[in-house]
Design a protein around this motif. Structure first.
Motif, PDB file in Angstrom:
ATOM      1  N   TYR A 196      46.109  44.255  41.569  1.00 40.05           N
ATOM      2  CA  TYR A 196      47.057  45.304  41.181  1.00 40.05           C
ATOM      3  C   TYR A 196      47.078  45.460  39.675  1.00 40.05           C
ATOM      4  CZ  TYR A 196      51.454  47.761  40.564  1.00 40.05           C
ATOM      5  OH  TYR A 196      52.410  48.666  40.191  1.00 40.05           O
ATOM      6  N   ALA A 197      47.069  44.313  38.940  1.00 43.30           N
ATOM      7  CA  ALA A 197      47.109  44.355  37.487  1.00 43.30           C
ATOM      8  C   ALA A 197      45.840  44.997  36.938  1.00 43.30           C
ATOM      9  CB  ALA A 197      47.298  42.967  36.923  1.00 43.30           C
ATOM     10  N   LYS A 198      44.674  44.784  37.554  1.00 39.50           N
ATOM     11  CA  LYS A 198      43.416  45.368  37.093  1.00 39.50           C
ATOM     12  C   LYS A 198      43.362  46.871  37.378  1.00 39.50           C
ATOM     13  CE  LYS A 198      40.104  41.624  37.221  1.00 39.50           C
ATOM     14  NZ  LYS A 198      38.857  41.168  37.780  1.00 39.50           N
ATOM     15  N   SER A 199      43.971  47.297  38.459  1.00 44.68           N
ATOM     16  CA  SER A 199      43.885  48.696  38.826  1.00 44.68           C
ATOM     17  C   SER A 199      44.868  49.556  38.039  1.00 44.68           C
ATOM     18  CB  SER A 199      44.104  48.864  40.323  1.00 44.68           C
ATOM     19  OG  SER A 199      45.418  48.507  40.661  1.00 44.68           O
ATOM     20  N   THR A 200      45.843  49.013  37.410  1.00 46.20           N
ATOM     21  CA  THR A 200      46.776  49.830  36.656  1.00 46.20           C
ATOM     22  C   THR A 200      46.514  49.857  35.190  1.00 46.20           C
ATOM     23  OG1 THR A 200      48.326  48.001  36.585  1.00 46.20           O
ATOM     24  CG2 THR A 200      48.741  49.779  38.126  1.00 46.20           C
TER      25      THR A 200
END
Length: 134
Positions: A130-134
């Motif tokens: 999630y952190a990489k995709s945002t």
């Protein structure tokens, strides 16, 4: 303690168990303590509660004086048939299952021990994506 020694069984001695006829077994000897009941410093209840069994341990636990021990000779009536006294059995506590303090069934505990780490790992991986995709 003179003369011929009479031998009594524990069953015979046990019949003498009231204030009018009280016999005790101490150190393998039988004593008729009926006349001593009123004079016993610990009271007659102590002596009456010691009838029908081997009262040696009770007698020794109190720590009687040498004069009290000497006084016993006048109450002696015979010996006890040691085979009539039940042998002491060592107490062995019963085996008990493992104590589960919170009463949770064991299979649930094992299931949670397996699933909780997997859940934590899944959350960590999910948060990383999630952190990489945002």
């Amino acid at each position: 303690m003179g003369g011929e020694r009479k031998v009594y069984t524990l069953a015979e001695v046990s019949e003498h168990n009231d204030p009018k006829d009280c016999w005790l077994v101490i150190d393998g000897k039988v004593f008729n303590v009926t006349k001593f009941l009123e004079d016993h410093p610990g009271g007659d209840d102590v002596l009456l509660s010691a009838t029908g069994k081997d009262a040696t341990d009770d007698f020794e636990d109190v720590g009687h004086s040498s004069s009290a021990r000497a006084m016993m000779d006048e109450f002696y009536v015979g010996d006890i048939d040691s085979s009539s006294i039940p042998s002491k059995v060592k107490y062995t506590p019963p085996k008990q299952p493992h104590y589960n303090q919170d009463k949770t069934p064991e299979f649930i505990i094992k299931l949670l021990q397996f699933l909780v780490p997997l859940l934590i790992l899944g959350l960590a991986v999910g948060l990383r994506f999630y952190a990489k995709s945002t």
